[in-house]
Write a protein that holds these residues in place. Structure first.
Motif, PDB file in Angstrom:
ATOM      1  N   LEU A  30       4.666   6.353 -16.884  1.00 40.98           N
ATOM      2  CA  LEU A  30       3.279   5.946 -17.533  1.00 40.98           C
ATOM      3  C   LEU A  30       2.131   6.250 -16.594  1.00 40.98           C
ATOM      4  CD1 LEU A  30       4.445   3.031 -19.451  1.00 40.98           C
ATOM      5  CD2 LEU A  30       4.089   5.317 -20.515  1.00 40.98           C
ATOM      6  N   ALA A  31       0.933   6.528 -17.131  1.00 36.64           N
ATOM      7  CA  ALA A  31      -0.229   6.495 -16.291  1.00 36.64           C
ATOM      8  C   ALA A  31      -0.542   5.105 -15.664  1.00 36.64           C
ATOM      9  CB  ALA A  31      -1.397   7.165 -17.310  1.00 36.64           C
ATOM     10  N   THR A  32      -0.022   4.025 -16.247  1.00 34.77           N
ATOM     11  CA  THR A  32      -0.329   2.803 -15.843  1.00 34.77           C
ATOM     12  C   THR A  32       0.521   2.484 -14.717  1.00 34.77           C
ATOM     13  OG1 THR A  32       0.755   1.797 -17.721  1.00 34.77           O
ATOM     14  CG2 THR A  32      -1.493   2.015 -18.059  1.00 34.77           C
ATOM     15  N   GLY A  33       1.703   3.017 -14.699  1.00 35.60           N
ATOM     16  CA  GLY A  33       2.554   2.831 -13.645  1.00 35.60           C
ATOM     17  C   GLY A  33       3.309   1.479 -13.583  1.00 35.60           C
ATOM     18  N   ILE A  34       3.665   1.191 -12.414  1.00 36.49           N
ATOM     19  CA  ILE A  34       4.444  -0.260 -12.251  1.00 36.49           C
ATOM     20  C   ILE A  34       3.723  -0.997 -11.557  1.00 36.49           C
ATOM     21  CG2 ILE A  34       6.653  -1.026 -11.186  1.00 36.49           C
ATOM     22  CD1 ILE A  34       7.854   1.503 -11.841  1.00 36.49           C
ATOM     23  N   GLU A  35       3.784  -2.442 -11.784  1.00 39.69           N
ATOM     24  CA  GLU A  35       2.975  -3.635 -10.940  1.00 39.69           C
ATOM     25  C   GLU A  35       4.223  -3.904  -9.989  1.00 39.69           C
ATOM     26  OE1 GLU A  35       0.238  -4.991 -10.915  1.00 39.69           O
ATOM     27  OE2 GLU A  35      -0.592  -3.900 -12.678  1.00 39.69           O
ATOM     28  N   ILE A  36       4.027  -3.319  -8.844  1.00 32.25           N
ATOM     29  CA  ILE A  36       4.920  -3.420  -7.570  1.00 32.25           C
ATOM     30  C   ILE A  36       5.275  -5.031  -7.259  1.00 32.25           C
ATOM     31  CG2 ILE A  36       5.209  -3.411  -4.958  1.00 32.25           C
ATOM     32  CD1 ILE A  36       3.419  -0.807  -5.272  1.00 32.25           C
ATOM     33  N   GLN A  37       4.191  -5.912  -7.638  1.00 33.38           N
ATOM     34  CA  GLN A  37       4.637  -7.478  -7.328  1.00 33.38           C
ATOM     35  C   GLN A  37       5.716  -7.967  -8.431  1.00 33.38           C
ATOM     36  OE1 GLN A  37       4.016  -9.091  -4.526  1.00 33.38           O
ATOM     37  NE2 GLN A  37       3.155  -7.367  -3.579  1.00 33.38           N
ATOM     38  N   GLN A  38       5.663  -7.320  -9.447  1.00 30.23           N
ATOM     39  CA  GLN A  38       6.487  -7.840 -10.404  1.00 30.23           C
ATOM     40  C   GLN A  38       7.934  -7.242 -10.232  1.00 30.23           C
ATOM     41  OE1 GLN A  38       4.765  -6.716 -14.219  1.00 30.23           O
ATOM     42  NE2 GLN A  38       3.225  -8.141 -14.030  1.00 30.23           N
ATOM     43  N   MET A  39       8.348  -6.437  -9.133  1.00 28.47           N
ATOM     44  CA  MET A  39       9.402  -6.052  -8.941  1.00 28.47           C
ATOM     45  C   MET A  39      10.235  -6.929  -7.992  1.00 28.47           C
ATOM     46  SD  MET A  39       9.991  -3.428 -10.823  1.00 28.47           S
ATOM     47  CE  MET A  39       9.405  -3.868 -12.131  1.00 28.47           C
ATOM     48  N   PRO A  40      11.671  -6.895  -8.130  1.00 29.75           N
ATOM     49  CA  PRO A  40      12.353  -7.777  -7.031  1.00 29.75           C
ATOM     50  C   PRO A  40      11.968  -7.152  -5.519  1.00 29.75           C
ATOM     51  CG  PRO A  40      13.879  -6.831  -8.847  1.00 29.75           C
ATOM     52  CD  PRO A  40      12.225  -6.350  -8.993  1.00 29.75           C
TER      53      PRO A  40
END
Length: 86
Positions: A30-40
Motif C-alpha cells: 500500500l502507498a500508506t505503508g506499514i507503521e514500523i512501531q506497530q510491528m514486533p
C-alpha cells in the motif's frame, strides 16, 4: 439473502501470527505503508535490514515502511524476509 443470512459457506479463524503476516503482506504493497512501531521487535529489526534503495526515505524518516518502485518489484522477497521468524 432472502432469509436474512449471509451466503457464507464457512469461516476462517486467524491466529495472531496470521494477522501479522497479512498486515505485513498487504501493508507493504500500500502507498500508506506499514507503521514500523506497530510491528514486533524482530520485524522492526528486519525492516532496518532492507536495502535503502527498496524503501522510500521520507516515509522511513517518519517511521513508516513504504516500498520504492524498486522495492515493489522485490515485494515478495521483502515480505518473505520480514516474516521469516513468524
Amino acid at each position: 439473502i432472502i432469509a436474512k443470512e449471509l451466503p457464507i459457506a464457512g469461516k476462517e479463524i486467524l491466529s495472531d501470527e496470521n494477522i501479522l503476516y497479512e498486515k505485513i503482506m498487504l501493508g507493504s504493497r500500500l502507498a500508506t505503508g506499514i507503521e514500523i512501531q506497530q510491528m514486533p521487535g524482530e520485524v522492526q529489526l528486519q525492516i532496518e535490514q532492507i536495502n535503502p534503495l527498496f524503501r522510500e526515505p521520507s516515509a522511513y524518516a517518519q517511521g513508516k515502511l513504504v516500498l520504492s518502485a524498486a522495492g515493489r518489484l522485490m515485494a515478495d522477497a521483502i515480505v518473505r524476509d520480514l516474516t521469516r521468524d513468524l
